[in-house]
Every structure is written in C-alpha cells, then in structure tokens.
Design a protein around this motif. Structure first.
Motif, short mmCIF file in Angstrom:
data_model
loop_
_atom_site.label_atom_id
_atom_site.label_comp_id
_atom_site.label_asym_id
_atom_site.label_seq_id
_atom_site.Cartn_x
_atom_site.Cartn_y
_atom_site.Cartn_z
N GLU A 581 55.68 -16.68 5.10
CA GLU A 581 56.90 -16.07 4.57
C GLU A 581 58.14 -16.87 4.97
OE1 GLU A 581 55.27 -11.42 4.57
OE2 GLU A 581 56.84 -12.05 5.97
N HIS A 582 58.15 -17.37 6.19
CA HIS A 582 59.30 -18.18 6.63
C HIS A 582 59.38 -19.49 5.87
CE1 HIS A 582 61.58 -20.91 9.33
NE2 HIS A 582 62.31 -19.82 9.58
N ALA A 583 58.21 -20.08 5.57
CA ALA A 583 58.20 -21.37 4.88
C ALA A 583 58.78 -21.27 3.48
CB ALA A 583 56.77 -21.91 4.82
N ILE A 584 58.61 -20.14 2.81
CA ILE A 584 59.13 -20.01 1.44
C ILE A 584 60.38 -19.15 1.38
CG2 ILE A 584 56.82 -20.27 0.46
CD1 ILE A 584 56.84 -17.28 -0.14
N SER A 585 60.97 -18.86 2.55
CA SER A 585 62.14 -17.97 2.57
C SER A 585 63.33 -18.56 1.81
CB SER A 585 62.55 -17.67 4.02
OG SER A 585 62.85 -18.89 4.71
N HIS A 586 63.41 -19.89 1.77
CA HIS A 586 64.53 -20.52 1.06
C HIS A 586 64.13 -21.00 -0.33
CE1 HIS A 586 66.71 -20.30 4.81
NE2 HIS A 586 65.76 -21.00 5.42
N SER A 587 62.95 -20.63 -0.76
CA SER A 587 62.49 -21.07 -2.08
C SER A 587 63.06 -20.17 -3.16
CB SER A 587 60.96 -21.05 -2.13
OG SER A 587 60.51 -21.32 -3.44
N ASP A 588 63.29 -20.74 -4.33
CA ASP A 588 63.79 -19.96 -5.45
C ASP A 588 62.67 -19.12 -6.07
OD1 ASP A 588 66.28 -21.07 -5.11
OD2 ASP A 588 65.88 -22.73 -6.50
N GLN A 589 61.45 -19.51 -5.84
CA GLN A 589 60.30 -18.82 -6.46
C GLN A 589 59.55 -18.03 -5.41
OE1 GLN A 589 57.34 -21.40 -8.08
NE2 GLN A 589 56.17 -19.76 -9.03
N LYS A 590 59.55 -16.71 -5.57
CA LYS A 590 58.81 -15.82 -4.68
C LYS A 590 58.05 -14.81 -5.53
CE LYS A 590 62.31 -16.18 -1.08
NZ LYS A 590 63.51 -15.55 -0.55
N PRO A 591 56.73 -14.77 -5.40
CA PRO A 591 55.91 -15.65 -4.58
C PRO A 591 55.87 -17.07 -5.14
CG PRO A 591 54.51 -14.35 -6.00
CD PRO A 591 55.91 -13.84 -6.22
N LEU A 592 55.49 -17.98 -4.30
CA LEU A 592 55.28 -19.36 -4.73
C LEU A 592 53.89 -19.45 -5.34
CD1 LEU A 592 56.19 -22.30 -4.86
CD2 LEU A 592 55.25 -22.62 -2.57
N THR A 593 53.83 -19.76 -6.62
CA THR A 593 52.55 -19.77 -7.33
C THR A 593 52.16 -21.19 -7.68
OG1 THR A 593 52.99 -17.59 -8.27
CG2 THR A 593 51.30 -18.90 -9.33
N ILE A 594 50.91 -21.55 -7.36
CA ILE A 594 50.36 -22.87 -7.66
C ILE A 594 49.23 -22.67 -8.67
CG2 ILE A 594 49.15 -24.88 -6.73
CD1 ILE A 594 50.66 -24.43 -4.12
N ASP A 595 49.40 -23.24 -9.86
CA ASP A 595 48.42 -23.05 -10.93
C ASP A 595 47.32 -24.11 -10.93
OD1 ASP A 595 49.63 -20.78 -12.01
OD2 ASP A 595 51.10 -22.00 -13.09
N ARG A 596 47.46 -25.14 -10.11
CA ARG A 596 46.47 -26.20 -10.07
C ARG A 596 45.11 -25.65 -9.64
NH1 ARG A 596 46.40 -28.43 -5.60
NH2 ARG A 596 48.64 -28.20 -5.30
#
Length: 690
Positions: A581-596
């Motif tokens: 949660e701390h790693a993506i706290s400054h991300s614009d995308q929550k949740p961070l989704t990886i489609d690969r």
C-alpha cells in the motif's frame, strides 16, 4: 444361466431347416472362489510389503501398532476390490470361451431365443453393463489416482462427467494397456473355467455376481475414505498388479531432446552454448532466465524493494508472506468484474489498495504443484512432484533455503502435514517452524481436510506476533495454506451464520459458501495483523493454489473453446499489506493493475530478487515484474498442456514425445522447453539419494 443350444440340419431338397435336437445347458459360473484366491495372493504380497516397512517415511517416526493395522486394512480393502474386479473380467472370458466351445461341438446357437424379455437376455445385458461400468470406473489408474483422496462416494458419481468418460476411454486405447488387460482377462478366465460346474439353480450365478458387486463397491468406497483419514503412505496404497498397470500406462519420462533440438531451444531462449548438456545443473542454468536488467522491470518493483530495504535497515523486521488460497476462483472475486456479484468483499477491499495481476496462471491443477511453483519457481504440475516423489537431491532454489541465514522461516497449513509428504519436504527445504492440524486441539472447528480457516488463521496471527517479537533475524518469510474451500465444502462452526445468510438465495452450490467463509477468515486475519502492529511491516502475496473448473459465478471467460482450460488454470494473484500500500500510495492508479501474462512460478524469482539474494537463483520462470516475459507460461491441466497467452493446447503425451512428422511442433520452443524441463528433473543425477 439358461442357454438353449440347437442342432439344425438343412435338407438338400428344400430350404427349410429341420430341428434335430434342442439342448438346455445350465451352468453356474462361480466367481467367488477366484476372488478369494486372488485376494489371498494379494494379501500375502501386502503382508510382505508391510513387514519390511520399518519407519514412517513421511515424518521419520516409528510406526505405531495402530497405524500399521490401519495401513494393512486399507491395503486389504484395495486388494479385495481388485480381486473382485479381475474375477468379474474373468467371468466374461470364461463365459465367452464356454460359448465358443458349445458352438464348435454342438452346432449353431439360436441367438434369437435370447430375445428381449427372456431371462437369458436380461442376464446377459446386465452382465455386459456391469462389466462396462467396472472397466470405465476402475481401469484408468492415472485418472483414478488423481481422485483417490477425494471424500466422495464411489466413482459411479463421475459417470455424469463427460471428461471422466473420455479420459477413461482414452486410457484403454494404448497397445500396452490392451495387452496387459488382455493377459489379465485370459488368465482370470482360465482360472474361472475351473469353477464352472453344472447346477440346476441358475440364481446362484445371479446371486454370487450381485454379492461380489456389492462388497466390491463397499470395499472401494472405504478404501478411498480411509486413505484420506489415515494418510496411508503411497507405497502401500496399491498392490503389485495395480502398480504394474500404472507403470505400463503412464509415461513419465519424455523423449530426450536431440542435439539439434537443444540448439533450437538455446536460440529461442537467447542462451549461449553450454558444455555437457547431460549435466543436470547445466540444463537448469540453460532453462532458467537471465537476471533481469533494471530497465526491464516495472518501476513499482523498485518502490517495493526500497521499502523492504529501509525496514530491514531500521530493524523493523518486515514480514514477507506467500498466502496460498485453496481453490479460489478469479471468476468469483469481485475485483475481476466489479459489475457482477462478489463472494469476496474482504479480498476485494484488499485488492483495491494493492497490485493486481489480472492474467496470472497456475502451472498445474493440484495443491502440491501450486506450493512447489510459488515457493521454488518451478512449473510444477500433477505428475511432476518434488514433494511426493522426492526426486530432487539438493535443489537449492526454494525460498526457504535461499533465506536460511537471514530470515525466520515458517510453513503454516490448516490440514494434515503428512498429506503429500508436505512436512518432511518443506522441513528439508529449510522451513524452521511448521504448523498443521496436529497443532490444534481435537475439538477445534474443522472440515474433512483440516482446521477451519478462521480458527487456523487466528492461531497464525498469534504465532507471527510472538515470532516477530522474539526473532533476531532481519526478516520473517513463510507461507500459509488454507483448506476450507475444498470439496466436500464443509462449513466449520467457527463463523457467524449471519455472514453466510447474506449470500444470494440462487447461489446454491456449496463451494460458494466456503468461498465466502474463507473471505471472512481473511478479513479477521488482516484485522489481527493490524491490531498487533504487523500490517505496516507486511508484504502479502495472495495467490490461488490452482484454478477450478466449476462452478463459475461471474462470466468473465468469453472464448468457449478455451474456457474450460482457463477455468482450470486462471488464478488470483495480488500483492497486499502495508508495504504494498505504501509503494503505490503516490500512484495515480489504485489499485495498480498489471495485465501482462504471468505465472505463479514468477513469485519465487520476484521474492528472491526483492531480498537481493546472490548469486541469482536459477529458477524456471521470469521475474513477476519483468515488462517483457521471455519464458513460456505453461499450465498442465489433467492430460492437456495449455498456453494461456496463445490459448493453444496439446495433449501431454504429444508434448512429451518427439514429433517425427510434424515439423511445426518439432520446432515449437514451448514444447521443447516442456520436454527439456521434465527431462532435466528425471535425471538420475538429481534423484534423491538414500
């Protein structure tokens, strides 16, 4: 059994046949003596096997008298079933041989006399149906072995499963199976002929057959049940005839790659030529990916790694936890399709603040393969098992071994640790603290497979809190494996019934209830971590052990042709915990989704890289956060090898053999990789020494 035999003469001056004599032959085909004699032979063999078993190979403890009695009983039940099965087969051969004898020495048999409605007709029909069912439900060892631990009624329940029928029919098509089965039938038939005696009471035949079928079904049912309840070692579960059939039928060693095929594979994997390709360690190095370059990894990975490093430097002792969820289906978790009903509000809430991998796939369809894959970075599957087969000598790349010096390691499971040889395997791999159902009081809430997830996870939180406070190691690393969401889908009595009452009334399948139960257990588990101030130091990797075919709640699979294979292999995979949660706290995308597309085997390389383990371990999958995956992602679903990226599939038997005439298959590096992988771990050099 009444058989009317007619002698017919055709007069040369007319076409009308003349009936010379009508003979009624009545025989009692006694199969009971043969069944008992076969059982006696098997019992002697069982006794010899039992007498030389000195230690319990699963836990290393001396076997108690009660356990040996239980093992012997399970074996005798198996022997009884096999004896009856072969006696029934022999009965068919004996009857067929007798009819041929009658035709040769008495003339033409008037088959029209056995018309529908006559006693003879229906007895033949019932016998034929009986034998067909027996063959379909008991002859396919590899399929039956997969189901042998299930707490379900006898295999007749699978006759409504078209895949089961197809698998059984296919299993008998090979010439090895047919030859072996043919020899067995002839031998039993010859023995049965000796017990054919004239009688005036054909009901003895009907009654003896019915009796054999009844006790055979009961014996097989109890055999399957007790194998689970008493955890009988696999070496004592089959008699030598069953083992012989399995060995003839199953092909576990693939065709070795030729020099040209190795060259092709090296080119596809962008690897330079190695020295001796027959040296297992060289092959492992060849098949494993190169260490990823920083520019090839997702930026979020470096934020996760930075958080872990800072916590280690400040003495906070981060907790890295691989949370393996039994049979959790992506099709029933709401974060995959928010506009559909969800059985997992707690999991959905965690995923909404974490890192989600939408296209994650299992490497196989059994729990043991899921554990080996996630913790060792191997594309493990049903027929290739380190855990059960004990095939590896000192495989150095499972996570527990890699962090033995710096981490406090643990393996926690709500089930019986001896099942699938889990206890001894993970202990040998470096897990210091092991928990199983044996560590709970007898009256603990449980299912057929172990302790209820709520009670189990409550104890896990308590243990982790104590361990975190007491350890002098830099980190805590381990795995958790749940059990409740598993057939027969029992609900333990440690949940508030009102929670399950909220499920929609139309969701009647019991697996929906166990999925909701496990979701509630996870809510209580994460709340417990937060109450004990462990959440902020935690990185939790939630992952399904394998896919599951039925029942799909959310219709998220659109391609009908590959839908079944997707259901079997598509899994949940997301990162949670305070570190994530701390790693993506400054991300614009929550949740961070990886489609690969990723594999569950990618978890181990990711964790090893996260902890800066050097030298880089030679695992068999790409890093979880690698932008461009270079290695194949393959899932073994029963007898099918499935590539989720292309949605291509091949029969495993085809994938393991060298295709002589099919050049396109011969050059497919995915099939070459699969064969090379199995060839590597079938090597004598890697087998466990005694």
């Amino acid at each position: 059994m009444n058989i009317k035999v007619l002698q017919i003469k055709v007069h040369p001056e007319c076409d009308q046949p003349q009936l010379l004599r009508e003979t009624i032959l009545v025989h009692d085909y006694k199969t009971l003596p043969l069944a008992w004699y076969l059982w006696l032979i098997f019992a002697v063999h069982r006794g010899l096997a039992w007498s030389v078993l000195h230690n319990d190979s699963l836990l290393g403890n001396k076997i108690w008298t009660l356990e040996t009695s239980q093992y012997l009983l399970v074996g005798l039940l198996s022997d009884l079933w096999v004896s009856i099965l072969f006696s029934l087969f022999g009965f068919l051969v004996a009857v067929s041989g007798n009819l041929i004898f009658i035709k040769i020495f008495f003339g033409r048999i008037n088959i029209t006399r056995l018309h529908p409605g006559s006693p003879g007709y229906w007895r033949w029909t019932e016998t034929t149906i009986l034998l067909a069912v027996g063959i379909a439900t008991a002859c396919h060892q590899s399929y039956a072995q997969f189901f042998r631990f299930q707490l379900v009624p006898f295999h007749l329940s699978y006759l409504a499963d078209l895949n089961f029928l197809e698998a059984n029919a296919t299993s008998l098509a090979g010439w090895e199976s047919l030859v072996l089965l043919g020899f067995t039938l002839v031998a039993c038939g010859l023995l049965n002929i000796e017990f054919i005696k004239p009688t005036k009471n054909p009901w003895l035949t009907y009654g003896s057959l019915s009796f054999l079928v009844a006790i055979g079904l009961i014996a097989h049912n109890r055999n399957i049940h007790y194998r689970v309840q008493w955890f009988v070692p696999s070496s004592l579960q089959m008699n030598y005839l069953e083992k012989l059939y399995a060995l003839y039928h199953q092909k576990t060693t693939p065709d070795a790659l030729t020099e040209a095929e190795w060259s092709l594979l090296k080119t596809a994997l962008k690897k330079s030529a190695l020295g001796d390709i027959h040296e297992p360690q060289n092959l492992i190095n060849l098949l494993s990916p190169e260490a990823p370059r920083p520019e090839d990894l997702e930026p979020i990975y470096f934020r996760l790694k930075e958080n872990i490093t800072l916590q280690r430097q400040s003495g906070k002792k981060p907790l890295i936890l691989v949370f393996i969820l039994e049979s959790l289906r992506p099709s029933e978790t709401g974060y995959f399709k928010p506009d559909s009903p969800s059985l997992t509000p707690s999991i959905d809430a965690l995923a909404s603040k974490g890192i989600i991998f939408k296209n994650a796939y299992a490497t196989g369809s059994v729990t043991r393969g899921g554990q080996e894959s996630t913790l060792c970075g191997l594309p493990s599957q049903r027929d290739f098992s380190m855990m059960r087969g004990g095939i590896l000598l000192d495989y150095p790349y499972c996570l527990y071994k890699l962090v033995a010096e710096t981490a406090e390691t643990f393996w926690y499971h709500g089930g019986e640790a001896r099942f699938d040889n889990q206890y001894s395997f993970w202990k040998s791999q470096g897990a210091k603290d092991l928990m199983s159902s044996l560590d709970f009081p007898e009256n603990s809430p449980r299912t057929s497979w172990g302790i209820g997830d709520i009670t189990f996870l409550k104890k896990v939180v308590e243990n982790l809190a104590l361990k975190h406070a007491a350890t002098s190691k830099e980190i805590l690393l381990g795995s958790i494996l749940t059990v409740t969401n598993h057939i027969p889908w029992d609900i333990p009595n440690d949940i508030d019934p009102n929670i399950l009452m909220k499920l929609p009334a139309e969701l009647t399948h019991p697996s929906y209830r166990t999925t909701a139960y496990t979701d509630e257990a996870i809510r209580q588990f994460t709340d417990g971590l937060k109450q004990r101030n462990l959440w902020d130091q935690s990185l939790i990797i939630f992952v399904s052990d394998h896919g599951a075919p039925l029942p799909p709640l959310n219709q998220i699979y659109n391609d009908a042709q590959s839908r079944d294979l997707q259901l079997y292999s598509h899994i949940n995979l997301f990162l949670s915990g305070g570190i994530s949660e701390h790693a993506i706290s400054h991300s614009d995308q929550k949740p961070l989704t990886i489609d690969r597309f990723v594999s569950q085997a990618s978890i181990a390389p990711f964790v090893a890289s996260l902890l800066e383990i050097s030298p880089q371990p030679a695992m068999m999958a790409d890093h979880l956060f690698l932008k461009h995956q270079t290695h194949p992602i393959l899932s073994v679903v029963e007898n099918t090898l499935f590539d989720p990226r292309s949605r291509q599939s091949w029969p495993v038997s085809t994938a393991m053999q060298r295709p002589q005439e099919m050049s396109s298959l011969a050059e497919d590096f995915r099939l070459l990789y699969f064969r090379a992988l199995l060839q590597t771990f079938s090597s004598v050099s890697l087998k466990k020494s005694n």
